[in-house]
Scaffold this motif. Structure first.
Motif, PDB file in Angstrom:
ATOM      1  N   UNK A  21       0.855  -1.189   0.000  1.00 39.35           N
ATOM      2  CA  UNK A  21       0.000   0.000   0.000  1.00 39.35           C
ATOM      3  C   UNK A  21       0.889   1.237   0.000  1.00 39.35           C
ATOM      4  N   UNK A  22       0.706   2.100  -0.974  1.00 44.74           N
ATOM      5  CA  UNK A  22       1.525   3.307  -1.115  1.00 44.74           C
ATOM      6  C   UNK A  22       0.699   4.519  -0.712  1.00 44.74           C
ATOM      7  N   UNK A  23       1.078   5.148   0.391  1.00 40.31           N
ATOM      8  CA  UNK A  23       0.298   6.240   0.977  1.00 40.31           C
ATOM      9  C   UNK A  23       1.107   7.535   0.976  1.00 40.31           C
ATOM     10  N   UNK A  40       3.912   1.558   2.669  1.00 41.89           N
ATOM     11  CA  UNK A  40       4.951   2.571   2.524  1.00 41.89           C
ATOM     12  C   UNK A  40       4.288   3.930   2.628  1.00 41.89           C
ATOM     13  N   UNK A  41       4.687   4.708   3.619  1.00 43.93           N
ATOM     14  CA  UNK A  41       4.157   6.064   3.820  1.00 43.93           C
ATOM     15  C   UNK A  41       5.235   7.062   3.438  1.00 43.93           C
ATOM     16  N   UNK A  42       4.964   7.874   2.420  1.00 45.64           N
ATOM     17  CA  UNK A  42       5.876   8.946   2.018  1.00 45.64           C
ATOM     18  C   UNK A  42       5.356  10.238   2.639  1.00 45.64           C
ATOM     19  N   UNK A  43       6.128  10.803   3.548  1.00 44.43           N
ATOM     20  CA  UNK A  43       5.643  11.858   4.440  1.00 44.43           C
ATOM     21  C   UNK A  43       6.271  13.215   4.115  1.00 44.43           C
ATOM     22  N   UNK A  44       5.430  14.178   3.742  1.00 44.37           N
ATOM     23  CA  UNK A  44       5.902  15.537   3.470  1.00 44.37           C
ATOM     24  C   UNK A  44       5.508  16.513   4.572  1.00 44.37           C
ATOM     25  N   UNK A  45       5.147  15.986   5.730  1.00 42.25           N
ATOM     26  CA  UNK A  45       4.789  16.851   6.859  1.00 42.25           C
ATOM     27  C   UNK A  45       6.010  17.591   7.379  1.00 42.25           C
ATOM     28  N   UNK A 105       0.955  -3.103  -6.401  1.00 39.00           N
ATOM     29  CA  UNK A 105       1.030  -1.785  -5.773  1.00 39.00           C
ATOM     30  C   UNK A 105      -0.388  -1.230  -5.660  1.00 39.00           C
ATOM     31  N   UNK A 106      -0.789  -0.944  -4.437  1.00 43.56           N
ATOM     32  CA  UNK A 106      -2.132  -0.396  -4.188  1.00 43.56           C
ATOM     33  C   UNK A 106      -1.982   1.037  -3.694  1.00 43.56           C
ATOM     34  N   UNK A 107      -2.482   1.988  -4.458  1.00 42.69           N
ATOM     35  CA  UNK A 107      -2.456   3.397  -4.054  1.00 42.69           C
ATOM     36  C   UNK A 107      -3.561   3.634  -3.031  1.00 42.69           C
ATOM     37  N   UNK A 108      -3.236   4.378  -1.980  1.00 39.31           N
ATOM     38  CA  UNK A 108      -4.245   4.736  -0.975  1.00 39.31           C
ATOM     39  C   UNK A 108      -3.903   6.107  -0.412  1.00 39.31           C
TER      40      UNK A 108
END
Length: 247
Positions: free
Chosen positions: A6-8, A39-44, A90-93
């Protein structure tokens, strides 16, 4: 390697991002299909999203990635997550959306089997994170890449990792329909899970709610050039209709 990654793409979202992500993780903890990672890609600019990932680390397999130096928009952020995915699927969420069906990942995995290149699933909308209305079964049309979105948000999309494509980072409003069009052109029809698997959360902070007419005009011109050779007559009529709406 997991069967599904899951790509978040995540960001602060005006202070709501971590709360929405925690809600999404709660639903993922109850999936009947367990062979997945996240996988969490974080721009915070703060630690709230990272803290949510740490809190759920004993229940879910989560890779948290900082992406503070990249382009600050959803397409670039989800591409960063996709680049680090290891699952066969690959699952986009998106972080404010939910896999509302506890059998959702199982449905996607079964539908894709051993060969399907991409998959779309049914969706609805939610305001409270539990009740879902306006169910929608995805369908592709020759007008969708100009904003006639008959598919729904990127959260309904799954791709075989060996066939996966990135989102076009030049786009914001049309980033999803652009990718659906390219996948359709390359691989033909997707497999479709008609069940309402995804709940798209409606809230004031949605990117789609803040898209200006100038941005719509810019992206429509870009898409007209990009798909000039593969757009049908009906597609060009939709292009003109959308340009008029954005005046």
């Amino acid at each position: 390697m997991p069967a599904i990654t899951l790509c978040i793409p995540a960001y602060a979202m005006g202070g709501d991002g971590a709360r929405y992500l925690a809600d999404s993780f709660d639903h993922l903890c109850h999936q009947s299909f367990s062979d997945f990672d996240i996988v969490v890609s974080d721009q915070s600019d703060d630690m709230a999203v990272a803290e949510v990932c740490r809190t759920y680390a004993d229940r879910l397999t989560i890779t948290h990635l900082w992406n503070r130096e990249g382009l600050r928009q959803a397409s670039a952020n989800v591409n960063n997550a996709i680049a680090h995915a290891t699952g066969d699927i690959i699952k986009v969420l998106f972080q404010d959306d939910l896999i509302i069906d506890p059998n959702g990942l199982a449905h996607i995995h079964d539908a894709m089997g051993q060969g399907a290149d991409w998959c779309l699933c049914g969706s609805g909308v939610t305001r409270d994170g539990s009740s879902v209305t306006r169910p929608m079964r995805p369908r592709l049309t020759d007008r969708m890449h100009f904003g006639k979105n008959t598919v729904s948000s990127p959260s309904v999309l799954a791709m075989r990792r060996t066939s996966a494509m990135e989102f076009d980072e030049a786009l914001i409003w049309l980033m999803d329909v652009d990718l659906y069009k390219r996948l359709w052109d390359a691989y033909g029809d997707p497999v479709v899970v008609p069940d309402t698997v995804i709940a798209n959360r409606m809230h004031e902070g949605q990117v789609s709610a803040s898209v200006s007419k100038a941005l719509r005009q810019k992206e429509l011109r870009y898409m007209g050039r990009k798909f000039a050779r593969t757009t049908s007559f009906r597609g060009w009529l939709e292009y003109l209709r959308q340009r008029l709406k954005a005046l």
